[in-house]
Design an enzyme around this catalytic site. Structure first.
Site, PDB file in Angstrom:
ATOM      1  N   SER A 136      82.455 -30.288   1.825  1.00  0.00           N
ATOM      2  CA  SER A 136      82.598 -31.605   1.189  1.00  0.00           C
ATOM      3  C   SER A 136      83.017 -31.451  -0.269  1.00  0.00           C
ATOM      4  CB  SER A 136      81.280 -32.359   1.235  1.00  0.00           C
ATOM      5  OG  SER A 136      80.988 -32.686   2.567  1.00  0.00           O
ATOM      6  N   GLU A 154      81.298 -32.387  -5.565  1.00  0.00           N
ATOM      7  CA  GLU A 154      80.168 -31.548  -5.135  1.00  0.00           C
ATOM      8  C   GLU A 154      80.538 -30.076  -5.318  1.00  0.00           C
ATOM      9  OE1 GLU A 154      78.227 -32.605  -1.427  1.00  0.00           O
ATOM     10  OE2 GLU A 154      78.075 -30.490  -0.870  1.00  0.00           O
ATOM     11  N   ARG A 156      71.858 -31.838  -3.529  1.00  0.00           N
ATOM     12  CA  ARG A 156      72.811 -30.745  -3.817  1.00  0.00           C
ATOM     13  C   ARG A 156      72.705 -30.233  -5.259  1.00  0.00           C
ATOM     14  NH1 ARG A 156      72.391 -31.549   0.506  1.00  0.00           N
ATOM     15  NH2 ARG A 156      73.911 -32.218   2.053  1.00  0.00           N
TER      16      ARG A 156
END
Ligand SMILES: Cc1cc2nc3c(=O)[nH]c(=O)nc-3n(C[C@H](O)[C@H](O)[C@H](O)COP(=O)(O)OP(=O)(O)OC[C@H]3O[C@@H](n4cnc5c(N)ncnc54)[C@H](O)[C@@H]3O)c2cc1C
Length: 319
Positions: free
Chosen positions: A239, A313, A174
């Site tokens: 998320s 995130e 990510r």
């Protein structure tokens, strides 16, 4: 802002960021421009250089991974879109495709499946754009953007185009070169940066030749799994935390949060989803402060319970 500009349907003065966020959070912003295609992006840079729109420019796709500030942002939110899906996506022989940055990921997954190009199925339930996935190295079900990406095209504030090979993207879990703090933009948690003030305008991707029925079945599996496990019909940012590298094997951030007994916890209007503990949902009237308070609370409880420090995130934009 120039008087003529406020008449343009694509430039909206004095908007609320919450309208451009998948969790419906965010205060005022001086202006929002929707941009589709290269000439419009060039026009944005040229308007900015003539100071006809306020700076700095903040580039976004669907705002499906950004927590906007309650007190708002100065400058212009530049929202990349694809006004015409057929011209924003150019397929070549052998499963290669050049896609403009504003193209929605679920539509890309569907189009690849229809053409019998495999490898794109995991994008079907990610509600972002090609630009956002390029920056975030979006992924699901063990696949990630880096596995599709061959090169990325950016536009600099001077209006010139540069194509960067995927190997130079520093793709990780990510993260990418682009995720770092942008000098002209708001501060973000996360790492990496675009060459100063530049924007992703497109990416060259490649999948593999497959049978359309197999691709369609893969698509359906991804969507079914999400429907069962995620609160896809409630406003969220996906998320909230990255999965940790430490901890019991196979324990995701969601499982750590759930087993710390935090499902259903809330601050103001923001709640830890009962369906998926790594999703915070806006249950009504939630704001940035609620989200941040919940984020701090969940982090500290997980640290106490597991001795693990979770990292966000989501991109938290500071005003
Ligand atoms: C229900 C739900 C499910 C999700 N599931 C997943 C999942 O399975 N996997 C996953 O990885 N993510 C998931 N996400 C998060 C999110 O959809 C992805 O991170 C997506 O890639 C973000 O795309 P976006 O266009 O919305 O980017 P935005 O949120 O608008 O932007 C994200 C970052 O990219 C930058 N950016 C965006 N476009 C450009 C551009 N053209 N040029 C330069 N910078 C740009 C922004 O400045 C920001 O820093 C989910 C989110 C939701 C709400």
């Amino acid at each position: 802002m120039g008087a003529g500009l406020s008449c343009s349907p694509r430039i909206r003065p004095c908007e609320r960021l919450s309208r451009f966020s998948s969790i419906r959070i965010g205060g005022p912003v001086s202006a929002v421009i929707s941009v589709s295609g290269l000439p419009e992006m060039e026009e944005v840079f040229s308007l900015r250089s003539r100071e006809e729109i306020p700076g700095p420019l903040h580039f976004v796709g669907r705002g499906s991974n950004i927590l906007f500030p309650d007190r708002g942002l100065e400058g212009t939110l530049v929202r990349l879109e694809a006004a015409d899906l057929s011209s924003a996506c150019r397929w070549r022989e052998g499963g290669e495709v050049y896609v403009e940055a504003g193209y929605p990921l679920p539509a890309l997954a569907r189009e690849a499946a229809r053409r019998g190009i495999g490898g794109f199925e995991f994008l079907s339930g990610i509600p972002g754009t090609v630009g956002g996935a390029t920056v975030m190295n979006a992924g699901a079900g063990g696949r990630e953007w880096a596995s599709l990406c061959r090169s990325v095209t950016i536009m600099t504030p001077a209006g010139s185009l540069e194509t960067l090979p995927a190997e130079s993207m520093a793709y990780g879990y990510r993260t990418s070169l682009f995720g770092r703090k942008r000098p002209s933009g708001p501060e973000e948690t996360g790492s990496g940066h675009l060459p100063e003030g530049s924007v992703v305008v497109g990416a060259l991707l490649s999948g593999f030749l497959a049978r359309p029925e197999e691709c369609q079945a893969g698509l359906a599996r991804h969507l079914e799994y999400r429907k069962k496990t995620q609160p896809i019909d409630e406003p969220s940012l996906g998320s909230v935390f990255r999965n940790p590298s430490k901890g019991p094997p196979g324990y995701t951030a969601g499982r750590l949060i759930e087993e710390a007994g935090l499902k259903g916890e809330f601050r103001g209007g923001v709640m830890v989803s009962r369906r998926h503990a790594n999703f915070f949902v806006n249950a009504g009237g939630g704001c940035e402060r609620d989200f941040r308070e919940l984020l701090d609370y969940v982090s500290s409880r997980v640290r106490e319970h597991w001795g693990i420090v979770l990292e966000p995130e989501v991109k938290v934009w500071n005003a």
